[in-house]
Motif scaffolding. Structure first.
Motif, PDB file in Angstrom:
ATOM      1  N   CYS A 217       0.735   5.567  -0.048  1.00  7.77           N
ATOM      2  CA  CYS A 217      -0.103   6.764   0.069  1.00  7.77           C
ATOM      3  C   CYS A 217      -0.018   7.555  -1.235  1.00  7.77           C
ATOM      4  O   CYS A 217       1.068   7.872  -1.705  1.00  7.77           O
ATOM      5  CB  CYS A 217       0.361   7.631   1.224  1.00  7.77           C
ATOM      6  SG  CYS A 217       0.045   6.865   2.815  1.00  7.77           S
TER       7      CYS A 217
ATOM      8  N   TYR B  82       0.850  -1.200   0.000  1.00  5.53           N
ATOM      9  CA  TYR B  82       0.000   0.000   0.000  1.00  5.53           C
ATOM     10  C   TYR B  82       0.883   1.247   0.000  1.00  5.53           C
ATOM     11  O   TYR B  82       1.827   1.354   0.800  1.00  5.53           O
ATOM     12  CB  TYR B  82      -0.907   0.029   1.240  1.00  5.53           C
ATOM     13  CG  TYR B  82      -1.887   1.180   1.206  1.00  5.53           C
ATOM     14  CD1 TYR B  82      -3.116   1.059   0.548  1.00  5.53           C
ATOM     15  CD2 TYR B  82      -1.579   2.403   1.808  1.00  5.53           C
ATOM     16  CE1 TYR B  82      -4.005   2.121   0.489  1.00  5.53           C
ATOM     17  CE2 TYR B  82      -2.466   3.469   1.747  1.00  5.53           C
ATOM     18  CZ  TYR B  82      -3.671   3.319   1.096  1.00  5.53           C
ATOM     19  OH  TYR B  82      -4.561   4.375   1.035  1.00  5.53           O
TER      20      TYR B  82
ATOM     21  N   GLU C 217      -2.565   6.277  11.014  1.00 11.51           N
ATOM     22  CA  GLU C 217      -3.120   5.143  10.258  1.00 11.51           C
ATOM     23  C   GLU C 217      -3.032   3.855  11.076  1.00 11.51           C
ATOM     24  O   GLU C 217      -3.969   3.059  11.116  1.00 11.51           O
ATOM     25  CB  GLU C 217      -2.333   4.932   8.953  1.00 11.51           C
ATOM     26  CG  GLU C 217      -2.723   5.855   7.822  1.00 11.51           C
ATOM     27  CD  GLU C 217      -2.050   5.423   6.506  1.00 11.51           C
ATOM     28  OE1 GLU C 217      -1.889   4.216   6.284  1.00 11.51           O
ATOM     29  OE2 GLU C 217      -1.676   6.302   5.728  1.00 11.51           O
TER      30      GLU C 217
ATOM     31  N   CYS D 148      -6.867   5.960   4.363  1.00 13.25           N
ATOM     32  CA  CYS D 148      -5.834   4.955   4.068  1.00 13.25           C
ATOM     33  C   CYS D 148      -6.092   3.671   4.857  1.00 13.25           C
ATOM     34  O   CYS D 148      -5.874   2.579   4.344  1.00 13.25           O
ATOM     35  CB  CYS D 148      -4.448   5.508   4.378  1.00 13.25           C
ATOM     36  SG  CYS D 148      -3.943   6.757   3.188  1.00 13.25           S
TER      37      CYS D 148
ATOM     38  N   HIS E 283       0.804  11.105   9.937  1.00 13.67           N
ATOM     39  CA  HIS E 283      -0.136  10.366   9.083  1.00 13.67           C
ATOM     40  C   HIS E 283      -0.040   8.845   9.280  1.00 13.67           C
ATOM     41  O   HIS E 283      -1.040   8.184   9.538  1.00 13.67           O
ATOM     42  CB  HIS E 283       0.077  10.759   7.621  1.00 13.67           C
ATOM     43  CG  HIS E 283      -0.848  10.080   6.677  1.00 13.67           C
ATOM     44  ND1 HIS E 283      -2.218  10.122   6.838  1.00 13.67           N
ATOM     45  CD2 HIS E 283      -0.616   9.310   5.577  1.00 13.67           C
ATOM     46  CE1 HIS E 283      -2.788   9.420   5.859  1.00 13.67           C
ATOM     47  NE2 HIS E 283      -1.832   8.905   5.090  1.00 13.67           N
ATOM     48  N   HIS E 284       1.160   8.296   9.174  1.00 13.62           N
ATOM     49  CA  HIS E 284       1.285   6.833   9.302  1.00 13.62           C
ATOM     50  C   HIS E 284       1.069   6.369  10.741  1.00 13.62           C
ATOM     51  O   HIS E 284       0.504   5.305  10.973  1.00 13.62           O
ATOM     52  CB  HIS E 284       2.639   6.381   8.761  1.00 13.62           C
ATOM     53  CG  HIS E 284       2.699   6.456   7.262  1.00 13.62           C
ATOM     54  ND1 HIS E 284       3.854   6.301   6.548  1.00 13.62           N
ATOM     55  CD2 HIS E 284       1.713   6.662   6.340  1.00 13.62           C
ATOM     56  CE1 HIS E 284       3.586   6.411   5.239  1.00 13.62           C
ATOM     57  NE2 HIS E 284       2.299   6.654   5.101  1.00 13.62           N
TER      58      HIS E 284
ATOM     59  N   HIS F 242       3.885  -1.067   3.656  1.00 13.17           N
ATOM     60  CA  HIS F 242       3.241   0.236   3.521  1.00 13.17           C
ATOM     61  C   HIS F 242       4.359   1.248   3.284  1.00 13.17           C
ATOM     62  O   HIS F 242       5.364   1.228   3.985  1.00 13.17           O
ATOM     63  CB  HIS F 242       2.480   0.544   4.808  1.00 13.17           C
ATOM     64  CG  HIS F 242       1.514   1.689   4.681  1.00 13.17           C
ATOM     65  ND1 HIS F 242       1.854   2.889   4.093  1.00 13.17           N
ATOM     66  CD2 HIS F 242       0.225   1.816   5.075  1.00 13.17           C
ATOM     67  CE1 HIS F 242       0.795   3.705   4.139  1.00 13.17           C
ATOM     68  NE2 HIS F 242      -0.208   3.077   4.722  1.00 13.17           N
TER      69      HIS F 242
END
Ligand SMILES: [Zn+2]
Length: 471
Positions: A29, A27, A251, A222, A247-248, A237
């Motif tokens: 972004c 995956y 997530e 996400c 962000h991560h 990822h």
């Protein structure tokens, strides 16, 4: 050598082992489509493409998923600032939907011209609102949310692994400095899952939800879409290093809070920035360079790809026009050598090679790319092959094509253009040669610009300059 990758989660390289035999869930972004991608963003997609190709060379079947952020989001990584999509729409006098559609198409064009393989699945946020709402409902049911001032927040104090990826401690200055004050939050790093109270009165993109009409926070898309397409646990990822702290990290919190399972993603890979003299290149910082800018100046997008491959993905790469010109010259020399090889082997068919030396080169190349995608080393091996006069030219070409399955520089499509060069251009060529003889680089550059304005391109080879039709 077996494939080894640097995993941000444990801060070292480790051997890659897929969760399912011979298959990898990947995956990445994707872009927020409110403007063109700048070349710094594109460095991330080149890195991810190289990663996918190395996995494929190691015989994995890769399911590559990327999101397209086509809803409005805020101007900084934190839930603050102005909405990017609305800014774009205001700037261009279009609706947010038109903006998103237009820039998604532009993004796809960039990807194609950089020879980046399209993801197996590209998913738009506006087409996955149902999945996003379901994810938030699960997070809520498991007790990680609270409502405050009309919005639904994730409570990070309930999630004990919150700082695993960043390695930060709660209230660490580096993390907290990036998150602005919001009196509605219980903890400074809490973040919004669903907005019902938009700061933007005329927000076009809104949907009904159990919490009221509104729109999702940035991070949740996400989690929802990767789980939908890759399952509750998957292999890799990726993203830019700027995503690690917020962000991560968010997530992971959302995904693991929604599924109740630890170890959502096994390997986290992050690429470093492209830096300008003035610092990191960012859209929000105003001035930025796009692939179109480079093309207008006469650079083939693959020259930019070559430029990026010249640095390891975990190192900052400094952009300068001189640096890009260096890549241009080397790329053109390589192209010329491959065309010469093709001309010597017109009836060439890609077959297995026989020579021991060829096998040795293949092994050195594989070792380089399997060592956490060491692209500078891989290019060095490629150059040793190009310069080696002892290997059979057919074997050489076969080997270079194998290398290109990883490098993605398009060797198979190189051909010599038959060009009629106008007298005027030939004259400028001669003047440029003269300037170069006198080491007047500034003048030589100006003359080259004039040649490219006339629709031609100079390639400096070991045997002197050659001219081709401009890209
Ligand atoms: Zn993401």
């Amino acid at each position: 050598m077996k494939l080894r990758l640097y995993n941000t989660l444990i801060r070292k390289k480790e051997e890659f082992r897929s969760l399912k035999k011979n298959k990898v869930g990947l995956y990445c972004c994707g872009p927020t489509v409110y403007n063109r991608a700048h070349i710094g963003n594109l460095r991330a997609y080149i890195f991810e493409d190289v990663l996918r190709r190395v996995l494929e060379m190691n015989a994995y079947e890769v399911k590559h998923v990327m999101n397209i952020t086509d809803v409005g989001h805020l101007a900084s990584d934190a839930d603050e600032g102005e909405d990017k999509m609305i800014l774009g729409a205001k700037r261009e006098g279009k609706t947010v939907w038109e903006i998103a559609k237009f820039y998604e198409e532009e993004f796809n064009k960039d990807i194609k011209s950089l020879n980046i393989k399209p993801p197996t699945i590209s998913c738009r946020v506006t087409e996955h609102i149902k999945e996003i709402i379901e994810t938030i409902k699960k997070i809520e049911k498991n007790g990680y949310t609270y409502e405050s001032d009309g919005n639904i927040y994730f409570d990070i104090s309930k999630f004990k692994h919150y700082y695993n990826l960043s390695g930060h401690k709660p209230n660490d200055e580096e993390t907290e400095a990036r998150v602005d004050e919001d009196s509605a939050k219980r903890n400074k790093s809490d973040f919004v899952l669903w907005f019902t109270k938009s700061k933007f009165g005329n927000q076009d993109m809104q949907w009904d939800s159990p919490w009221g009409r509104g729109f999702p926070g940035w991070h949740v898309e996400c989690s929802a879409m990767s789980i939908k397409y890759l399952g509750e646990q998957f292999d890799i990822h990726c993203g830019g290093i700027d995503h690690v702290n917020i962000h991560h990290t968010n997530e992971i919190a959302q995904s693991e809070a929604s599924t109740g399972k630890h170890s959502w993603v096994k390997y986290w890979l992050h690429n470093e920035f492209l830096v300008m003299d003035k610092g990191k290149m960012a859209k929000s910082a105003g001035e930025f360079l796009t692939l179109t800018n480079l093309e207008k100046k006469g650079y083939n997008p693959l020259v930019y790809r070559y430029f990026c491959l010249g640095a390891h993905y975990r190192q900052q790469l400094k952009f300068s026009w001189e640096g890009l010109d260096g890549a241009l010259n080397t790329y053109n020399r390589c192209k010329e050598k491959i065309i010469e090889l093709k001309e010597k082997n017109e009836q060439f068919k890609e077959t297995e090679y026989q020579e021991e030396k060829t096998e040795e080169y293949m092994a050195s190349f594989t070792n380089a790319i399997n060592d956490d995608l060491n692209t500078p080393q891989a290019l060095a091996v490629m150059w040793s092959v190009l310069r080696d006069e002892e290997i059979d030219t057919r074997e050489k070409l076969a080997l270079l094509y194998r290398f290109d399955d990883f490098l993605g520089l398009g060797f198979r499509s190189y051909f010599r253009d038959k060009v009629d060069v106008p007298k005027e251009v030939k004259k400028i060529m001669a003047q440029r040669e003269d300037a170069r003889m006198h080491k007047d680089w500034q003048k030589a550059d100006k003359l080259r610009d004039r040649i490219s304005e006339a629709g031609f391109m100079v390639i400096d080879t070991d045997d002197g300059p050659k001219i081709e039709k401009g890209e």
